[in-house]
Design a protein around this motif. Structure first.
Motif, short mmCIF file in Angstrom:
data_model
loop_
_atom_site.label_atom_id
_atom_site.label_comp_id
_atom_site.label_asym_id
_atom_site.label_seq_id
_atom_site.Cartn_x
_atom_site.Cartn_y
_atom_site.Cartn_z
N VAL A 67 0.48 17.50 -9.10
CA VAL A 67 -0.30 17.12 -10.29
C VAL A 67 -0.15 15.63 -10.56
O VAL A 67 -1.14 14.94 -10.88
CB VAL A 67 0.16 17.95 -11.51
N TRP A 68 1.06 15.12 -10.44
CA TRP A 68 1.29 13.68 -10.65
C TRP A 68 0.50 12.85 -9.65
O TRP A 68 -0.12 11.85 -10.00
CB TRP A 68 2.77 13.38 -10.55
N LEU A 69 0.50 13.28 -8.38
CA LEU A 69 -0.22 12.54 -7.35
C LEU A 69 -1.73 12.57 -7.57
O LEU A 69 -2.43 11.57 -7.37
CB LEU A 69 0.10 13.11 -5.96
N LEU A 70 -2.24 13.73 -7.99
CA LEU A 70 -3.68 13.88 -8.14
C LEU A 70 -4.20 13.22 -9.41
O LEU A 70 -5.32 12.71 -9.44
CB LEU A 70 -4.06 15.36 -8.13
N ALA A 71 -3.39 13.23 -10.46
CA ALA A 71 -3.92 12.82 -11.75
C ALA A 71 -3.27 11.58 -12.34
O ALA A 71 -3.93 10.81 -13.05
CB ALA A 71 -3.78 13.97 -12.76
N ALA A 92 -0.58 9.37 -10.70
CA ALA A 92 0.14 8.38 -9.90
C ALA A 92 -0.67 7.11 -9.73
O ALA A 92 -1.85 7.16 -9.38
CB ALA A 92 0.47 8.97 -8.52
N ASN A 93 -0.02 5.98 -9.96
CA ASN A 93 -0.66 4.68 -9.76
C ASN A 93 -0.45 4.27 -8.31
O ASN A 93 0.30 3.34 -7.99
CB ASN A 93 -0.08 3.65 -10.72
N LEU A 94 -1.13 5.00 -7.42
CA LEU A 94 -0.98 4.78 -5.99
C LEU A 94 -2.34 4.65 -5.34
O LEU A 94 -3.33 5.20 -5.83
CB LEU A 94 -0.24 5.96 -5.34
N SER A 95 -2.39 3.94 -4.23
CA SER A 95 -3.58 3.88 -3.39
C SER A 95 -3.12 3.94 -1.95
O SER A 95 -1.94 3.73 -1.65
CB SER A 95 -4.36 2.60 -3.65
#
Length: 257
Positions: free
Chosen positions: A27-31, A33-36
């Motif tokens: 959930v953190w990764l999909l919604a 997380a400030n990641l690219s």
């Protein structure tokens, strides 16, 4: 495959911890997380999510053997949820196939074993063909489109959900089927036609949640994954005392919990 050891609350707590870690991180990764994909930090998270996917299926697998809880309905519930979340798998179908595997490992009726080839990718393709169903494909497609409707970017779904699930599947097959059961058989694989990783608990945990201790799993299917290292230690002690090195199945007993 009735349990040979007593079970307290640890099985349920560990199963819920794995489920919670998988869901929370996803959930953190999909919604949130400030990641690219341009960020190097994204790739350790992809690897971690793949590892958690592996743990998700291992949890479902333990439920098939009744090791999550002494209550059958708890095992069925946890197993159904874990297998559905992993890849839209039917828990009931997996139970039938997996018990067939334990009944005659590497035999003609073993759905996990390839009698045509011992090469990794052809065997993996055969394995996937046997276990993939149209209902599963439809479920996964529905999940994918639901995430899109919820506003999750497609690249996030592919990078943080699809790719980790695929990596986890390869990891499970390699350490849980290919390495343990590939031929030729050696004396230490008897009577289960299964070999175990060299004795290194840290590597065994990191590689596949101790599932690489596969002889021990076949010797005692009622021992949960998080206790297989004790089975391995007991086998090593028995082997050190036996004239021929590796002990027979009767010399290794499952640990008490």
């Amino acid at each position: 495959m009735r349990s040979q050891v007593s079970r307290g609350p640890w099985g349920v707590l560990i199963a819920l911890s794995v489920l919670g870690a998988w869901m929370g991180h996803l959930v953190w990764l999909l919604a949130g997380a400030n990641l690219s994909l341009a960020s190097p930090l994204a790739y350790p998270h992809i690897a971690l999510q793949a590892y958690l996917c592996t743990g998700l299926f291992i949890t479902g697998h333990d439920a098939m053997h009744g090791t999550v809880s002494r209550h059958r309905w708890v095992n069925q519930t946890v197993g159904t949820v874990a297998c559905f979340l992993f890849a839209g798998l039917s828990y009931r179908r997996l139970v039938v196939n997996h018990h067939a595997h334990h009944t005659d490992p590497t035999g003609p009726d073993d759905p996990d074993f390839s009698t045509r080839t011992q090469s990794f990718w052809p065997w993996f393709a055969t394995f996937m063909r046997r276990y993939t169903t149209w209902p599963q494909i439809l479920v996964m497609a529905a999940k994918f489109n639901l995430l899109l409707l919820l506003g999750v970017a497609q690249w996030r779904i592919l990078a943080f959900w699809v790719v980790p699930a695929l990596l986890g599947t390869v990891q499970l097959f390699y350490f849980g089927t290919f390495v343990p059961h590939r031929r030729p058989d050696t004396p230490d694989m008897a009577p289960h036609h299964a070999r175990s990783l060299p004795r290194n608990h840290l590597w065994a945990m990191l590689s596949c949640y101790f599932f690489g201790y596969h002889w021990e799993h076949h010797q005692s299917p009622s021992t949960p994954w998080w206790r297989l290292w004790r089975m391995r230690d007991a086998r090593a002690r028995a082997g050190a005392l036996a004239p021929g090195g590796e002990p027979t199945a009767r010399q290794v007993s499952p640990p008490s919990l």
